[in-house]
Design an enzyme around this catalytic site. Structure first.
Site, short mmCIF file in Angstrom:
data_model
loop_
_atom_site.label_atom_id
_atom_site.label_comp_id
_atom_site.label_asym_id
_atom_site.label_seq_id
_atom_site.Cartn_x
_atom_site.Cartn_y
_atom_site.Cartn_z
N CYS A 199 0.91 13.75 -9.87
CA CYS A 199 -0.64 13.37 -9.70
C CYS A 199 -0.98 14.95 -9.45
O CYS A 199 -1.94 14.91 -10.00
CB CYS A 199 -0.56 11.78 -8.56
SG CYS A 199 -0.12 10.60 -9.38
N HIS A 203 -4.35 16.88 -10.67
CA HIS A 203 -5.60 16.69 -9.53
C HIS A 203 -5.58 17.58 -7.98
O HIS A 203 -6.76 17.17 -7.50
CB HIS A 203 -6.15 15.38 -9.55
CG HIS A 203 -5.99 14.71 -11.19
ND1 HIS A 203 -7.18 14.90 -11.89
CD2 HIS A 203 -4.73 14.22 -11.62
CE1 HIS A 203 -6.65 14.32 -12.82
NE2 HIS A 203 -5.47 13.54 -12.94
N ARG A 242 -6.32 3.31 -14.58
CA ARG A 242 -5.60 5.41 -15.49
C ARG A 242 -4.75 5.76 -15.13
O ARG A 242 -4.06 6.47 -15.34
CB ARG A 242 -7.39 5.45 -14.66
CG ARG A 242 -6.96 7.13 -14.79
CD ARG A 242 -7.42 7.24 -15.90
NE ARG A 242 -7.16 6.73 -17.00
CZ ARG A 242 -6.41 8.15 -17.78
NH1 ARG A 242 -6.45 10.04 -17.20
NH2 ARG A 242 -5.66 7.86 -18.73
N CYS A 246 -2.27 7.59 -16.99
CA CYS A 246 -1.58 9.17 -16.56
C CYS A 246 0.39 9.00 -16.83
O CYS A 246 0.78 9.79 -17.40
CB CYS A 246 -1.84 9.75 -15.43
SG CYS A 246 -3.66 10.00 -14.94
#
Length: 285
Positions: A199, A203, A242, A246
């Site tokens: 992740c 991000h 979500r 991903c």
């Protein structure tokens, strides 16, 4: 603004390493996490991170705000969610009977339940309410649990709208709650899937950069605008949907919505966004 500062990324990585060495707690890690994005995007007021990627691009933000002010695509879902909220269960009770004041729901969740040693999310609590009142939770046409979209997302849309403007204020994890915080943090930073990505790769390390035609959003503020109507999905979905999306994109094994991994990840990300406003339901590409 579409390019994260390399120096800031390096500094953040060093800070995380230092934390691991001195065993700093969640509060210190949250401060470093937020400071990273404040430094990387020093022209963005912290409160604007609630707008996700739109906070980073004035032109995109203007388009988004125009849509929000005219006919947001999630508007019918809010109406549907209001009906669900007000419709009594088979036992005669309503969501208000087990959830309390609707305008306080977003500030309650997620939280650590010491008695059950788990993280309780808003969707999890709503599903428990429905299970108690109707004899079954949210399910699809085949009777299988459906906790990432559909009626539960519509219900959350109504709740989110009623809670706009309230602030995220997750209590600092203590005791066994730290284990869940660490589980979420480890999931956020762990590589997975055939693409071997975490992740954080998108991000934190590359926030503000383009991936194909999309601007990568910063992790701080990720949780604020859910549930969200995404044009790519054509419907309103939950935060866990979500997460599932991903994992699919990096070709990783998925887990079910409201599974322990995703609950822990939500807990971690929500704590990291402390101080920001809840501004769901949202709309995204």
């Amino acid at each position: 603004m579409k390019k994260v500062l390399t120096a800031a990324s390096v500094a953040f990585a060093l800070a995380v390493s230092a934390f691991s060495t001195v065993h700093a707690g969640p509060a210190e890690e949250m401060a470093a996490f937020q400071d990273h994005f404040k430094t990387a995007f020093k022209d963005i007021p912290f409160e604007d991170f609630k707008d996700g990627a739109y906070a980073l691009d004035p032109a995109l933000k203007a388009q988004w705000e125009e849509m929000e002010s005219s006919f947001p695509p999630y508007e019918p879902d809010i109406d549907a969610g209001k009906t669900i909220w007000e419709t009594p269960f088979k036992n005669g009770k309503t969501y208000a009977d087990c959830m309390g004041d609707i305008k306080s729901i977003r500030t309650k969740y997620p939280f650590y339940d010491a008695e059950k040693d788990t993280i309780v999310t808003a969707e999890g609590a709503l599903n428990a309410c429905k299970t108690d009142g109707d004899g079954e939770g949210f399910v699809d046409k085949e009777g299988k649990p459906l906790l990432n979209k559909g009626k539960i997302a519509q219900l959350m849309a109504y709740i989110a709208m009623e809670n706009r403007g309230s602030k995220i204020n997750v209590a600092t994890p203590e005791g066994k709650a730290v284990d869940w915080y660490e589980k979420g943090k480890n999931y956020y930073y762990s590589k997975r899937g055939q693409l071997n990505m975490s992740c954080a790769d998108c991000h934190t390390n590359n926030a503000g950069k383009m991936i194909r035609a999309d601007l990568l959003s910063p992790a701080v503020g990720h949780v604020t605008h859910w549930p969200t109507y995404r044009s790519a999905d054509g419907e309103i979905t939950t935060l866990h949907n979500r997460f599932m999306g991903c994992n699919t994109m990096v070709r990783a094994n998925n887990t079910k919505a409201q599974g322990d991994e995703y609950k822990a990840l939500e807990y971690f990300l929500t704590y990291m966004s402390n101080g920001l406003e809840w501004n769901g339901p949202g709309s995204r590409k």
